[in-house]
Scaffold this active site. Structure first.
Site, PDB file in Angstrom:
ATOM      1  CG  ASN A   5       1.265   0.656  -1.455  1.00 23.97           C
ATOM      2  OD1 ASN A   5       2.304   1.219  -1.814  1.00 23.97           O
ATOM      3  ND2 ASN A   5       0.414   1.205  -0.611  1.00 23.97           N
ATOM      4  CE  LYS A  25       1.569   0.226   2.713  1.00 24.26           C
ATOM      5  NZ  LYS A  25       0.859   0.064   3.963  1.00 24.26           N
ATOM      6  CG  HIS A  57      -2.421   3.994   0.826  1.00 22.54           C
ATOM      7  ND1 HIS A  57      -2.074   4.161   2.143  1.00 22.54           N
ATOM      8  CD2 HIS A  57      -2.414   2.646   0.603  1.00 22.54           C
ATOM      9  CE1 HIS A  57      -1.849   2.972   2.691  1.00 22.54           C
ATOM     10  NE2 HIS A  57      -2.053   2.035   1.770  1.00 22.54           N
ATOM     11  CD  GLU A  99       0.581   3.595   4.715  1.00 26.76           C
ATOM     12  OE1 GLU A  99       1.358   3.615   3.741  1.00 26.76           O
ATOM     13  OE2 GLU A  99       0.267   2.541   5.314  1.00 26.76           O
ATOM     14  CD  GLU A 125      -5.062  -0.578   1.229  1.00 27.62           C
ATOM     15  OE1 GLU A 125      -4.395  -1.527   0.858  1.00 27.62           O
ATOM     16  OE2 GLU A 125      -4.581   0.532   1.520  1.00 27.62           O
ATOM     17  N   GLY A 170      -0.880  -3.110   8.126  1.00 28.44           N
ATOM     18  CA  GLY A 170       0.419  -3.276   8.776  1.00 28.44           C
ATOM     19  C   GLY A 170       0.342  -3.705  10.229  1.00 28.44           C
ATOM     20  CB  SER A 174      -2.910  -7.671   8.017  1.00 25.76           C
ATOM     21  OG  SER A 174      -2.358  -6.593   8.736  1.00 25.76           O
TER      22      SER A 174
HETATM   23  P1  13P Z   1      -0.205  -4.310   4.645  1.00 27.04           P
HETATM   24  O1  13P Z   1      -0.484  -5.425   3.656  1.00 27.04           O
HETATM   25  O2  13P Z   1       1.221  -4.197   5.041  1.00 27.04           O
HETATM   26  O3  13P Z   1      -1.156  -4.368   5.808  1.00 27.04           O
HETATM   27  O4  13P Z   1      -0.512  -2.932   3.868  1.00 27.04           O
HETATM   28  C1  13P Z   1      -1.703  -2.809   3.174  1.00 27.04           C
HETATM   29  C2  13P Z   1      -1.653  -1.556   2.384  1.00 27.04           C
HETATM   30  O5  13P Z   1      -1.655  -0.470   2.919  1.00 27.04           O
HETATM   31  C3  13P Z   1      -1.575  -1.690   0.913  1.00 27.04           C
HETATM   32  O6  13P Z   1      -1.845  -0.479   0.290  1.00 27.04           O
END
Ligand code: 13P
Length: 247
Positions: free
Chosen positions: A9, A11, A96, A98, A168, A174, A208
């Site tokens: 992903n 983003k 997701h 976010e 997640e 992150g 992460s």
């Molecule tokens: P990170 O791997 O940067 O923590 O992000 C995970 C994520 O949100 C994947 O959709």
């Protein structure tokens, strides 16, 4: 051999030119990985058209990071499933955290999007996860099971079998604070409990994940791969992450 899936992903990272450069470097590195390993790259919408020709005739599939549930209409700024399909998109991340936090994706709209994706022949990757406050309050399982049930509400068994799920934990995204594999396993076993005995449905961990910690996740019985953010942005790093888990 059960399915193992790694989905990137990206983003809001990588222009179309960045995407082409990534794939030039990445594709040769993953060509020889075992065939049961599925790899999906979900770039930003505007980078999808440049990824599509590069991925044709490769093992890597193309994903999107969201879509609308209607096929067309007065929805300024939105993208529909037929538009994605026209550019070779086979998978779409839905729900997701976010998108839930910043773009009003709710249990109800995620449910609508899952249905549309399946009707349009796109595989949904449905993301669920709890906040740190919910975790501290001891309601993680209740929360993610609720999100999962809402997203999958009234799907036929056939459709359920075409879904990919992703757990997640929001506090792990992150932050470099990954969730311990044993803790993730407990939650993901609860998610699997929503799947009416579909033990083959892939459930991915996200938060992460990196080349150092990935093996601990895929060793768990209910973790079938990863939904990877930061560690998917570098072609060599992402190829190494996948190789660490699968060879
Ligand atoms: P990170 O791997 O940067 O923590 O992000 C995970 C994520 O949100 C994947 O959709």
């Amino acid at each position: 051999m059960s399915r193992t899936i790694f989905a990137a992903n990206w983003k809001m990272h990588k222009t179309a030119a960045d995407t082409a450069a990534f794939l030039d470097a990445f594709l040769p590195k993953v060509a020889a990985l075992p065939q049961h390993v599925e790899i999906i790259i979900a770039p930003p919408f505007l980078s999808v058209p440049s990824a599509w020709p590069a991925l044709r005739n490769t093992r890597v599939r193309l994903g999107a990071q969201t879509m609308h549930w209607e096929l067309e209409g007065a929805f300024t700024g939105e993208i529909s499933a037929p538009m994605l399909r026209e550019f070779g998109v086979s998978h779409v991340i839905l729900g997701h955290s976010e998108r839930r936090a910043h773009a009003n994706e709710t249990d109800e709209t995620v449910r609508l999007k899952v249905r549309t994706a399946l009707e349009q022949g796109i595989t949904p990757i449905v993301a669920v996860g709890e906040t740190q406050d919910q975790r501290k309050a001891g309601i993680t399982q209740e929360h993610v099971v609720g999100q999962t049930r809402a997203a999958l509400h009234q799907l036929s068994t056939g459709d359920l079998g075409r879904v990919i799920l992703a757990y997640e934990p929001i506090w792990a995204i992150g932050t470099g604070q990954n969730c311990a594999p044993e803790e993730a396993q407990r939650v993901m076993a609860a998610i699997r409990g929503c799947l009416e005995g579909l033990n083959e449905t892939p459930i991915l961990y996200g938060g992460s994940m990196n080349a150092q910690n990935v093996a601990g996740y895929v060793a768990q019985p209910d973790i079938n791969g990863g939904l990877v953010g930061g560690a998917s942005l570098d072609p060599e790093g992402f190829a190494n992450l996948i190789a660490s888990a699968t060879t």
